[in-house]
Scaffold this motif. Structure first.
Motif, PDB file in Angstrom:
ATOM      1  N   PRO A 186       5.233   2.688  -3.504  1.00  0.00           N
ATOM      2  CA  PRO A 186       6.172   1.560  -3.355  1.00  0.00           C
ATOM      3  C   PRO A 186       7.633   2.010  -3.405  1.00  0.00           C
ATOM      4  O   PRO A 186       8.462   1.531  -2.620  1.00  0.00           O
ATOM      5  N   GLU A 187       7.952   2.919  -4.327  1.00  0.00           N
ATOM      6  CA  GLU A 187       9.329   3.386  -4.456  1.00  0.00           C
ATOM      7  C   GLU A 187       9.752   4.209  -3.244  1.00  0.00           C
ATOM      8  O   GLU A 187      10.884   4.083  -2.748  1.00  0.00           O
ATOM      9  N   LEU A 281       9.576  -5.220   0.380  1.00  0.00           N
ATOM     10  CA  LEU A 281       8.740  -6.103  -0.433  1.00  0.00           C
ATOM     11  C   LEU A 281       7.325  -5.559  -0.566  1.00  0.00           C
ATOM     12  O   LEU A 281       6.716  -5.137   0.407  1.00  0.00           O
ATOM     13  N   ASP A 282       6.806  -5.623  -1.788  1.00  0.00           N
ATOM     14  CA  ASP A 282       5.502  -5.011  -2.069  1.00  0.00           C
ATOM     15  C   ASP A 282       4.325  -5.757  -1.451  1.00  0.00           C
ATOM     16  O   ASP A 282       3.252  -5.192  -1.290  1.00  0.00           O
ATOM     17  N   TYR A 283       4.505  -7.069  -1.124  1.00  0.00           N
ATOM     18  CA  TYR A 283       3.327  -7.824  -0.707  1.00  0.00           C
ATOM     19  C   TYR A 283       2.904  -7.562   0.730  1.00  0.00           C
ATOM     20  O   TYR A 283       1.852  -8.017   1.159  1.00  0.00           O
ATOM     21  N   TYR A 284       3.695  -6.834   1.518  1.00  0.00           N
ATOM     22  CA  TYR A 284       3.255  -6.479   2.873  1.00  0.00           C
ATOM     23  C   TYR A 284       2.190  -5.394   2.792  1.00  0.00           C
ATOM     24  O   TYR A 284       2.350  -4.398   2.093  1.00  0.00           O
ATOM     25  N   ASP A 309      -2.149  -9.454   2.724  1.00  0.00           N
ATOM     26  CA  ASP A 309      -3.588  -9.670   2.553  1.00  0.00           C
ATOM     27  C   ASP A 309      -3.927 -11.034   1.987  1.00  0.00           C
ATOM     28  O   ASP A 309      -4.922 -11.638   2.358  1.00  0.00           O
ATOM     29  N   ASN A 310      -3.114 -11.504   1.037  1.00  0.00           N
ATOM     30  CA  ASN A 310      -3.486 -12.745   0.354  1.00  0.00           C
ATOM     31  C   ASN A 310      -2.243 -13.534  -0.008  1.00  0.00           C
ATOM     32  O   ASN A 310      -1.588 -13.268  -1.008  1.00  0.00           O
ATOM     33  N   GLY A 322      -2.360 -13.438   5.943  1.00  0.00           N
ATOM     34  CA  GLY A 322      -1.389 -14.035   6.851  1.00  0.00           C
ATOM     35  C   GLY A 322      -0.463 -13.003   7.457  1.00  0.00           C
ATOM     36  O   GLY A 322      -0.423 -11.841   7.051  1.00  0.00           O
ATOM     37  N   VAL A 323       0.279 -13.459   8.450  1.00  0.00           N
ATOM     38  CA  VAL A 323       1.321 -12.643   9.065  1.00  0.00           C
ATOM     39  C   VAL A 323       2.465 -13.571   9.438  1.00  0.00           C
ATOM     40  O   VAL A 323       2.238 -14.707   9.870  1.00  0.00           O
TER      41      VAL A 323
END
Length: 444
Positions: A186-187, A281-284, A309-310, A322-323
């Motif tokens: 992530p970093e 952003l980490d959620y991608y 993913d969620n 989603g996208v």
């Protein structure tokens, strides 16, 4: 006699207020974006600006949480939305049983972030988002459709020379795993996402500062510097010989997406595989996008997003992949307006100003009603001023026509219609005036 002190009228820093002529232009941009989104079948959604803090902050943290506008009213702890994605997640989880999946929604609305205001960066600003949400699964074709929507939208906004840059986080995560750098992934992605802003030397230094060896840094820089056409870059990724399953899955997805993007009709001159795009952003979790206006690269990305993913993992156990993408509409408008690179198609709201030559307003009103009933934007000048002042009013507001009602017009059942651009003036019956005004409106 005591003199009352007046309060200085001023606007909070980081909040944008526009002149009417600028607001017309802003609205035109918003309308074009809305029209483009709807052309692809996206449904409108408008979520509240205020949400319960425990709901809105369920997935917040770090810098985001420090920027939230949060307060209490009575016993209710509430916060102002800082983006449109978290309210969407809440909405989908709350209305899961009522929605048809894949759920395609767009939203254009204000969001709030208490960050330090800078030129072109605001605390209150509009975002224009689209997202496609699946129920348990979501075809990769949707990832390829997103660039076609970006392409259509920016063409509608009047831009031809722009590049949609595409990558896949699975490729990056798999590559870092092959270097035994999973914990730092992530970093590392947050750092390489800054490449355009700070350059390779600074990125190299930042990677060393977080503990990477010079060999690992060299391999990362070499990896994100792969060049060539879209097909050549994908082939170069295949030839690296990396056997990590996540990496191979990401390469396969990227290859499929490139194929489908072409089928959606997006020219290769407007999109490219770019391995430096990571999105901070980490959620991608998969595909990521950034869009650059090539004539205005200093603005940075004008449209970004990706695959996750969620969406609603903090609100439901149902997997909802989603996208989506977001256009920072306020920032885009401000920057382009500052550069004077955009211009309103129509500088006035009114198509015609109805004025009385005698200051008797009564005969003007039925005529104005007749115009409005035919869909013509009509304003009536009601002040008792000289006729020259009335014409000056229309000219300053750039109203293209003035309909003059004097004693002769009242007697003849006509109007004298003057085109302020050409200076031509004609006495017409109401029906003829309507036809001329409608024709002019259609030509704009």
């Amino acid at each position: 006699m005591k003199t009352e002190l007046k309060v200085e009228p001023r606007t909070l820093a980081g909040f944008m207020e526009l002149q009417p002529s600028e607001q017309i232009l802003f609205n035109q941009m918003a309308d074009k974006i809305r029209s483009s989104y709807e052309r692809f079948g996206f449904l409108p959604l408008d979520t509240p600006i205020l949400e319960l803090s425990e709901v809105l902050l369920a997935k917040a943290g770090g810098e985001t949480e420090t920027q939230i506008y949060r307060f209490k009213k009575g016993n209710t702890d509430m916060s102002m939305r800082f983006d449109l994605t978290v309210p969407l997640a809440k909405y989908v989880a709350q209305n899961y049983g009522k929605l048809q999946f894949p759920f395609r929604r767009y939203q254009i609305g204000k969001v709030y972030r208490g960050e330090s205001p800078q030129k072109g960066r605001f605390r209150e600003f509009y975002q224009a988002d689209i997202d496609i949400i699946g129920d348990g699964e979501l075809s990769i074709v949707n990832d390829a459709e997103i660039p076609s929507i970006i392409y259509t939208t920016f063409r509608e906004l009047g831009f031809d020379d722009f590049t949609i840059r595409i990558n896949n986080r699975k490729i990056l995560n798999g590559f870092f795993k092959s270097l035994n750098l999973v914990e730092l992934s992530p970093e590392i992605m947050r750092i390489i996402d800054k490449l355009d802003k700070v350059g390779k030397e600074v990125v190299t230094q930042l990677l060393i500062e977080i503990g990477l060896s010079e060999n690992s840094v060299y391999k990362i820089i070499e990896f994100i510097s792969i060049i060539g056409t879209n097909s050549e870059k994908i082939n170069s990724l295949k030839e690296l010989g990396i056997s990590d399953d996540l990496f191979l899955e990401g390469v396969k997805e990227l290859e499929e997406i490139v194929t489908y993007i072409k089928l959606f009709g997006v020219p290769e001159s407007n999109f490219m595989v770019d391995l430096t795009i990571a999105r901070g952003l980490d959620y991608y979790t998969g595909t990521v996008y950034e869009t650059i206006l090539n004539d205005y690269k200093q603005i940075g990305s004008v449209c970004s997003g990706g695959r996750y993913d969620n969406l609603a993992e903090y609100y439901t156990n149902k997997p909802l992949p989603g996208v989506g993408i977001s256009i920072g509409l306020t920032r885009l408008f401000y920057q382009l307006n500052e550069l004077k690179s955009i211009k309103a198609e129509k500088t006035s709201i009114s198509d015609v100003l109805v004025i009385s030559a005698s200051n008797d307003i009564a005969p003007c009103l039925p005529i104005a009603n007749s115009f409005r009933n035919e869909g013509i934007n009509t304003e009536v000048y009601s002040g008792n001023k000289k006729i020259g002042t009335k014409f000056k009013y229309a000219d300053r507001l750039q109203i293209p026509f003035v309909a003059i009602i004097g004693e002769d017009e009242v007697k003849n059942g006509t109007v004298s219609l003057k085109n302020l651009s050409t200076g031509e003036q004609k006495e017409l019956n109401i029906s003829e005036a309507i036809q001329l005004l409608k024709k002019d409106t259609l030509l704009k």
